[in-house]
Design an enzyme around this catalytic site. Sequence first.
Site, PDB file in Angstrom:
ATOM      1  N   ASP A  12       0.959  -1.145  -0.119  1.00 19.59           N
ATOM      2  CA  ASP A  12       0.020   0.072   0.029  1.00 19.59           C
ATOM      3  C   ASP A  12       0.996   1.135  -0.187  1.00 19.59           C
ATOM      4  O   ASP A  12       2.043   1.317   0.415  1.00 19.59           O
ATOM      5  CB  ASP A  12      -0.951  -0.029   1.191  1.00 19.59           C
ATOM      6  N   ASP A 176      -2.233  -0.434   5.730  1.00 19.94           N
ATOM      7  CA  ASP A 176      -2.376  -0.028   7.193  1.00 19.94           C
ATOM      8  C   ASP A 176      -4.085  -0.176   7.693  1.00 19.94           C
ATOM      9  O   ASP A 176      -4.292   0.200   8.771  1.00 19.94           O
ATOM     10  CB  ASP A 176      -1.941   1.322   7.129  1.00 19.94           C
TER      11      ASP A 176
END
Length: 207
Positions: A12, A176
Amino acid sequence: MKSKGIKNLLIDLGGVLINLDRERCIENFKKIGFQHVEEKFCTHQLDGIFLQQEKGLITPAEFRDGIRDMMGKAVSDEQIDAAWNSFLVDIPAYKLDLLLKLREKYVVYLLSNTNDIHWQWVCQNAFPYRTFKVEDYFEKTYLSYEMKMAKPEPEIFKAVTEDAGIDPKETFFIDDSEINCKVAQELGISTYTPKAGEDWSHLFRKK
Protein backbone atom coordinates in the site's frame (compact mmCIF):
# COMPACT_ATOMS: atom_id res chain seq x y z
CA MET A 1 9.29 -14.68 4.12
CA LYS A 2 10.85 -16.61 1.25
CA SER A 3 10.81 -19.76 3.36
CA LYS A 4 7.03 -19.41 3.62
CA GLY A 5 6.68 -19.63 -0.15
CA ILE A 6 6.05 -15.91 -0.67
CA LYS A 7 7.11 -14.71 -4.10
CA ASN A 8 5.03 -11.55 -4.56
CA LEU A 9 4.53 -8.42 -2.46
CA LEU A 10 1.53 -6.09 -2.67
CA ILE A 11 2.35 -2.85 -0.88
CA ASP A 12 0.00 0.00 0.00
CA LEU A 13 1.05 3.64 -0.41
CA GLY A 14 -0.60 5.85 2.23
CA GLY A 15 0.46 5.10 5.79
CA VAL A 16 2.70 2.23 4.68
CA LEU A 17 5.19 3.96 2.38
CA ILE A 18 4.25 7.63 2.53
CA ASN A 19 3.71 9.48 5.79
CA LEU A 20 0.37 11.31 6.02
CA ASP A 21 -0.75 14.43 7.89
CA ARG A 22 -4.53 14.56 8.02
CA GLU A 23 -4.62 17.51 10.44
CA ARG A 24 -2.35 19.62 8.24
CA CYS A 25 -4.61 18.94 5.28
CA ILE A 26 -7.73 19.92 7.24
CA GLU A 27 -6.07 23.12 8.50
CA ASN A 28 -4.98 24.09 4.99
CA PHE A 29 -8.49 23.55 3.64
CA LYS A 30 -9.83 25.73 6.46
CA LYS A 31 -7.33 28.44 5.55
CA ILE A 32 -8.84 28.70 2.06
CA GLY A 33 -12.36 28.83 3.47
CA PHE A 34 -13.56 25.19 3.71
CA GLN A 35 -14.96 25.43 7.23
CA HIS A 36 -16.62 22.03 7.71
CA VAL A 37 -14.02 19.90 5.97
CA GLU A 38 -13.71 17.44 8.92
CA GLU A 39 -17.25 16.23 8.28
CA LYS A 40 -16.34 15.33 4.71
CA PHE A 41 -12.83 14.08 5.31
CA CYS A 42 -12.07 10.77 6.95
CA THR A 43 -9.00 8.74 5.98
CA HIS A 44 -10.63 5.33 5.79
CA GLN A 45 -14.21 6.29 4.96
CA LEU A 46 -14.03 9.02 2.37
CA ASP A 47 -17.48 10.02 1.24
CA GLY A 48 -19.02 11.89 -1.67
CA ILE A 49 -16.57 13.43 -4.11
CA PHE A 50 -13.58 12.19 -2.10
CA LEU A 51 -14.58 8.57 -2.69
CA GLN A 52 -15.65 9.31 -6.26
CA GLN A 53 -12.20 10.59 -7.19
CA GLU A 54 -10.50 7.67 -5.43
CA LYS A 55 -12.49 5.38 -7.72
CA GLY A 56 -11.87 7.52 -10.80
CA LEU A 57 -15.57 8.27 -11.21
CA ILE A 58 -14.90 11.99 -11.53
CA THR A 59 -12.02 13.93 -13.08
CA PRO A 60 -9.65 16.18 -11.11
CA ALA A 61 -11.50 19.18 -12.60
CA GLU A 62 -14.84 17.81 -11.37
CA PHE A 63 -13.32 17.18 -7.94
CA ARG A 64 -12.10 20.77 -7.72
CA ASP A 65 -15.50 22.09 -8.84
CA GLY A 66 -17.12 19.91 -6.18
CA ILE A 67 -14.84 21.38 -3.50
CA ARG A 68 -15.75 24.89 -4.65
CA ASP A 69 -19.46 24.00 -4.51
CA MET A 70 -19.12 22.68 -0.96
CA MET A 71 -17.15 25.75 0.08
CA GLY A 72 -19.55 28.14 -1.61
CA LYS A 73 -16.72 30.37 -2.77
CA ALA A 74 -14.28 30.79 -5.63
CA VAL A 75 -10.80 29.42 -4.98
CA SER A 76 -8.19 28.51 -7.56
CA ASP A 77 -7.26 25.02 -8.73
CA GLU A 78 -3.79 25.64 -7.31
CA GLN A 79 -5.17 26.48 -3.84
CA ILE A 80 -7.29 23.33 -3.79
CA ASP A 81 -4.43 21.12 -5.00
CA ALA A 82 -2.01 22.62 -2.47
CA ALA A 83 -4.43 21.99 0.41
CA TRP A 84 -5.30 18.49 -0.82
CA ASN A 85 -1.66 17.50 -1.40
CA SER A 86 -0.63 18.74 2.05
CA PHE A 87 -2.13 15.46 3.29
CA LEU A 88 1.02 13.83 1.85
CA VAL A 89 4.33 14.29 3.69
CA ASP A 90 7.19 12.11 2.44
CA ILE A 91 8.49 8.60 1.87
CA PRO A 92 11.50 8.05 4.15
CA ALA A 93 14.67 7.20 2.23
CA TYR A 94 15.10 3.94 4.16
CA LYS A 95 11.76 2.71 2.78
CA LEU A 96 12.81 3.54 -0.77
CA ASP A 97 16.06 1.65 -0.17
CA LEU A 98 14.05 -1.26 1.21
CA LEU A 99 11.81 -1.37 -1.86
CA LEU A 100 14.85 -1.55 -4.13
CA LYS A 101 16.30 -4.35 -2.01
CA LEU A 102 13.01 -6.27 -1.94
CA ARG A 103 12.88 -6.19 -5.73
CA GLU A 104 15.98 -8.39 -5.78
CA LYS A 105 14.07 -11.24 -4.09
CA TYR A 106 10.38 -10.62 -4.76
CA VAL A 107 8.05 -9.35 -7.46
CA VAL A 108 6.87 -6.08 -5.89
CA TYR A 109 3.58 -4.35 -6.74
CA LEU A 110 1.95 -1.19 -5.45
CA LEU A 111 -1.78 -1.41 -4.65
CA SER A 112 -3.18 1.93 -3.55
CA ASN A 113 -6.47 3.70 -3.06
CA THR A 114 -5.44 7.03 -4.47
CA ASN A 115 -6.46 9.75 -6.92
CA ASP A 116 -4.94 11.52 -9.89
CA ILE A 117 -4.00 14.71 -7.99
CA HIS A 118 -2.22 12.84 -5.20
CA TRP A 119 -0.55 10.39 -7.57
CA GLN A 120 0.93 13.17 -9.73
CA TRP A 121 2.35 14.83 -6.60
CA VAL A 122 3.79 11.56 -5.29
CA CYS A 123 5.49 10.76 -8.61
CA GLN A 124 7.07 14.22 -8.73
CA ASN A 125 7.95 14.72 -5.07
CA ALA A 126 8.03 11.48 -3.07
CA PHE A 127 9.45 8.69 -5.23
CA PRO A 128 12.35 10.44 -7.00
CA TYR A 129 15.45 9.36 -5.07
CA ARG A 130 19.04 9.34 -6.25
CA THR A 131 18.57 8.22 -9.87
CA PHE A 132 15.34 6.31 -9.21
CA LYS A 133 11.74 7.07 -10.17
CA VAL A 134 8.45 5.41 -9.32
CA GLU A 135 8.75 2.77 -12.05
CA ASP A 136 12.02 1.53 -10.56
CA TYR A 137 10.40 0.38 -7.31
CA PHE A 138 7.55 -1.75 -8.65
CA GLU A 139 6.85 -4.37 -11.27
CA LYS A 140 3.52 -2.58 -11.76
CA THR A 141 1.37 -0.02 -9.93
CA TYR A 142 -2.31 -0.74 -9.32
CA LEU A 143 -4.18 2.47 -8.54
CA SER A 144 -7.83 2.66 -7.52
CA TYR A 145 -8.66 5.69 -9.65
CA GLU A 146 -7.30 3.97 -12.77
CA MET A 147 -8.99 0.64 -11.97
CA LYS A 148 -12.39 2.22 -11.14
CA MET A 149 -12.54 0.16 -7.96
CA ALA A 150 -11.11 0.47 -4.47
CA LYS A 151 -10.03 -1.54 -1.45
CA PRO A 152 -11.61 -3.26 0.45
CA GLU A 153 -13.73 -4.47 -2.50
CA PRO A 154 -12.73 -8.10 -3.18
CA GLU A 155 -12.86 -7.35 -6.91
CA ILE A 156 -9.77 -5.15 -6.78
CA PHE A 157 -7.68 -7.95 -5.26
CA LYS A 158 -9.02 -10.44 -7.81
CA ALA A 159 -8.26 -8.01 -10.64
CA VAL A 160 -4.68 -7.51 -9.44
CA THR A 161 -3.89 -11.21 -9.01
CA GLU A 162 -5.42 -12.04 -12.39
CA ASP A 163 -3.69 -9.20 -14.24
CA ALA A 164 -0.31 -9.93 -12.62
CA GLY A 165 -0.76 -13.68 -13.00
CA ILE A 166 0.14 -14.33 -9.37
CA ASP A 167 -1.07 -16.92 -6.89
CA PRO A 168 -2.74 -15.40 -3.79
CA LYS A 169 -1.08 -18.08 -1.64
CA GLU A 170 2.34 -16.87 -2.82
CA THR A 171 1.46 -13.22 -2.17
CA PHE A 172 2.00 -11.01 0.90
CA PHE A 173 -0.01 -7.78 1.31
CA ILE A 174 1.07 -4.86 3.53
CA ASP A 175 -1.69 -2.33 4.24
CA ASP A 176 -2.49 -0.02 7.16
CA SER A 177 -6.21 -0.85 7.07
CA GLU A 178 -7.38 -3.90 9.00
CA ILE A 179 -10.50 -4.28 6.85
CA ASN A 180 -8.41 -4.23 3.65
CA CYS A 181 -6.20 -6.95 5.09
CA LYS A 182 -9.19 -8.99 6.26
CA VAL A 183 -10.68 -9.06 2.75
CA ALA A 184 -7.31 -9.99 1.25
CA GLN A 185 -6.97 -12.84 3.77
CA GLU A 186 -10.37 -14.20 2.74
CA LEU A 187 -8.95 -14.53 -0.78
CA GLY A 188 -5.92 -16.51 0.44
CA ILE A 189 -3.43 -13.62 0.60
CA SER A 190 -1.14 -13.32 3.65
CA THR A 191 -1.17 -9.85 5.22
CA TYR A 192 0.44 -7.49 7.70
CA THR A 193 -1.04 -4.26 9.11
CA PRO A 194 1.69 -1.83 10.20
CA LYS A 195 1.03 1.05 12.58
CA ALA A 196 1.38 4.65 11.33
CA GLY A 197 5.03 5.46 10.69
CA GLU A 198 6.18 1.91 11.48
CA ASP A 199 9.43 0.58 10.09
CA TRP A 200 8.13 -2.76 8.82
CA SER A 201 11.48 -3.90 7.41
CA HIS A 202 11.65 -6.38 10.31
CA LEU A 203 9.26 -8.57 8.29
CA PHE A 204 12.10 -9.35 5.90
CA ARG A 205 14.96 -9.85 8.32
CA LYS A 206 16.22 -13.38 8.70
CA LYS A 207 15.32 -14.75 12.10
